[in-house]
Write a protein that holds these residues in place. Structure first.
Motif, short mmCIF file in Angstrom:
data_model
loop_
_atom_site.label_atom_id
_atom_site.label_comp_id
_atom_site.label_asym_id
_atom_site.label_seq_id
_atom_site.Cartn_x
_atom_site.Cartn_y
_atom_site.Cartn_z
N LEU A 13 0.83 -1.20 0.00
CA LEU A 13 0.00 0.00 0.00
C LEU A 13 0.87 1.25 0.00
CD1 LEU A 13 -2.70 -1.12 2.59
CD2 LEU A 13 -2.97 -0.96 0.11
N ILE A 14 1.90 1.26 0.83
CA ILE A 14 2.79 2.42 0.91
C ILE A 14 3.46 2.67 -0.44
CG2 ILE A 14 4.95 3.28 1.91
CD1 ILE A 14 4.09 1.83 4.54
N LEU A 15 4.02 1.63 -1.04
CA LEU A 15 4.68 1.80 -2.33
C LEU A 15 3.70 2.26 -3.41
CD1 LEU A 15 7.13 -1.25 -2.35
CD2 LEU A 15 7.72 1.17 -2.10
N SER A 16 2.48 1.76 -3.36
CA SER A 16 1.45 2.19 -4.32
C SER A 16 1.12 3.67 -4.14
CB SER A 16 0.19 1.35 -4.17
OG SER A 16 0.43 0.01 -4.51
N ILE A 17 1.00 4.09 -2.89
CA ILE A 17 0.73 5.51 -2.61
C ILE A 17 1.87 6.37 -3.14
CG2 ILE A 17 0.57 7.21 -0.73
CD1 ILE A 17 -0.83 4.88 0.92
N LEU A 18 3.10 5.97 -2.84
CA LEU A 18 4.26 6.76 -3.24
C LEU A 18 4.54 6.69 -4.73
CD1 LEU A 18 6.65 6.00 -0.26
CD2 LEU A 18 5.20 8.02 -0.62
N ASP A 19 4.04 5.66 -5.39
CA ASP A 19 4.20 5.56 -6.83
C ASP A 19 3.40 6.65 -7.54
OD1 ASP A 19 5.32 4.30 -9.12
OD2 ASP A 19 3.44 3.26 -9.49
N ARG A 20 2.31 7.09 -6.92
CA ARG A 20 1.50 8.17 -7.49
C ARG A 20 2.08 9.54 -7.19
NH1 ARG A 20 -2.21 4.49 -5.81
NH2 ARG A 20 -2.73 5.55 -3.88
N GLN A 21 2.59 9.72 -5.95
CA GLN A 21 3.19 11.01 -5.58
C GLN A 21 3.95 10.87 -4.27
OE1 GLN A 21 -0.24 13.58 -5.20
NE2 GLN A 21 -0.29 13.36 -3.00
N ASP A 22 4.93 11.71 -4.09
CA ASP A 22 5.68 11.74 -2.83
C ASP A 22 4.71 12.10 -1.71
OD1 ASP A 22 7.72 11.45 -4.62
OD2 ASP A 22 8.74 13.31 -4.09
N SER A 23 4.98 11.61 -0.52
CA SER A 23 4.08 11.88 0.59
C SER A 23 4.83 11.82 1.91
CB SER A 23 2.94 10.86 0.59
OG SER A 23 1.93 11.23 1.50
N TYR A 24 4.19 12.28 2.96
CA TYR A 24 4.78 12.28 4.30
C TYR A 24 4.01 11.31 5.19
CZ TYR A 24 1.01 15.65 5.04
OH TYR A 24 -0.21 16.26 5.09
N GLY A 25 4.61 10.95 6.32
CA GLY A 25 4.09 9.89 7.17
C GLY A 25 2.62 10.00 7.54
N TYR A 26 2.20 11.16 8.01
CA TYR A 26 0.82 11.31 8.45
C TYR A 26 -0.16 11.09 7.29
CZ TYR A 26 -3.45 13.28 10.42
OH TYR A 26 -4.73 13.45 10.84
N GLU A 27 0.17 11.63 6.14
CA GLU A 27 -0.70 11.47 4.97
C GLU A 27 -0.75 10.00 4.52
OE1 GLU A 27 -1.34 14.32 1.26
OE2 GLU A 27 0.57 13.26 1.14
N ILE A 28 0.39 9.34 4.54
CA ILE A 28 0.46 7.92 4.19
C ILE A 28 -0.41 7.12 5.16
CG2 ILE A 28 1.95 5.89 4.05
CD1 ILE A 28 4.22 7.85 3.17
N SER A 29 -0.24 7.38 6.46
CA SER A 29 -1.00 6.62 7.46
C SER A 29 -2.49 6.84 7.31
CB SER A 29 -0.55 6.96 8.88
OG SER A 29 -0.99 8.23 9.27
N HIS A 30 -2.89 8.04 6.95
CA HIS A 30 -4.31 8.33 6.75
C HIS A 30 -4.90 7.47 5.63
CE1 HIS A 30 -6.40 11.42 8.99
NE2 HIS A 30 -7.31 11.43 8.05
N THR A 31 -4.15 7.33 4.55
CA THR A 31 -4.61 6.51 3.43
C THR A 31 -4.62 5.03 3.78
OG1 THR A 31 -3.73 8.16 1.89
CG2 THR A 31 -4.27 6.00 0.98
N VAL A 32 -3.56 4.55 4.42
CA VAL A 32 -3.47 3.14 4.80
C VAL A 32 -4.59 2.79 5.77
CG1 VAL A 32 -2.05 1.41 5.97
CG2 VAL A 32 -1.00 2.94 4.30
N LYS A 33 -4.94 3.72 6.64
CA LYS A 33 -5.99 3.47 7.64
C LYS A 33 -7.37 3.25 7.02
CE LYS A 33 -3.85 5.57 11.64
NZ LYS A 33 -3.91 6.59 12.67
N LEU A 34 -7.52 3.52 5.73
CA LEU A 34 -8.78 3.21 5.05
C LEU A 34 -9.04 1.71 5.03
CD1 LEU A 34 -8.57 5.69 2.04
CD2 LEU A 34 -10.02 5.92 4.07
N VAL A 35 -7.96 0.92 5.07
CA VAL A 35 -8.11 -0.54 5.01
C VAL A 35 -7.47 -1.28 6.17
CG1 VAL A 35 -8.35 -0.64 2.51
CG2 VAL A 35 -6.09 -0.83 3.52
N ALA A 36 -6.66 -0.58 6.96
CA ALA A 36 -5.95 -1.25 8.04
C ALA A 36 -5.95 -0.39 9.29
CB ALA A 36 -4.51 -1.54 7.61
N ASP A 37 -6.30 -0.99 10.39
CA ASP A 37 -6.30 -0.28 11.66
C ASP A 37 -4.88 -0.31 12.23
OD1 ASP A 37 -7.15 1.06 13.90
OD2 ASP A 37 -7.84 -0.75 14.91
N ILE A 38 -4.03 0.60 11.74
CA ILE A 38 -2.65 0.62 12.19
C ILE A 38 -2.35 1.92 12.94
CG2 ILE A 38 -1.84 -0.84 10.31
CD1 ILE A 38 -0.54 1.80 9.19
#
Length: 105
Positions: A13-38
């Motif tokens: 998921l992280i690599l897929s997010i970053l493949d579209r655009q650079d991002s920072y931790g909080y933004e990445i976690s927000h997207t990952v949290k759509l499918v995973a309670d991390i």
């Protein structure tokens, strides 16, 4: 989500997010949290592992007077992501086949 998520899937998921655009931790976690309670305590070690493996690099950029650490996928990361996507399709198709009853031994 009802289904547990492995660290390998979170890496994907992280690599897929970053493949579209650079991002920072909080933004990445927000997207990952759509499918995973991390928690961030789970996310950052995975980001560090991806960085150590050469799949992502980091850089700092100022935002509203504060420095933010951005992650960027590397060419090696894109190759790894392509492999992971192929594996995901095979895995997903097998699960779908079992659930739908169309999978033959």
């Amino acid at each position: 989500m009802y289904y547990p998520v492995s660290s390998i899937l979170i890496e994907s998921l992280i690599l897929s997010i970053l493949d579209r655009q650079d991002s920072y931790g909080y933004e990445i976690s927000h997207t990952v949290k759509l499918v995973a309670d991390i928690k961030e305590s789970t996310l950052y070690p995975i980001l560090k592992k991806l960085e150590k493996g050469g799949y992502v690099i980091t850089y700092s950029q100022e935002y509203q007077g504060r420095k933010r650490k951005y992650y960027q996928v590397t060419d090696v990361g894109r190759v790894h992501l392509a492999f992971i996507k192929d594996e995901w399709i095979c895995y997903k198709d097998t699960i779908d086949g079992i659930i739908e009853g169309s999978l033959r031994k």
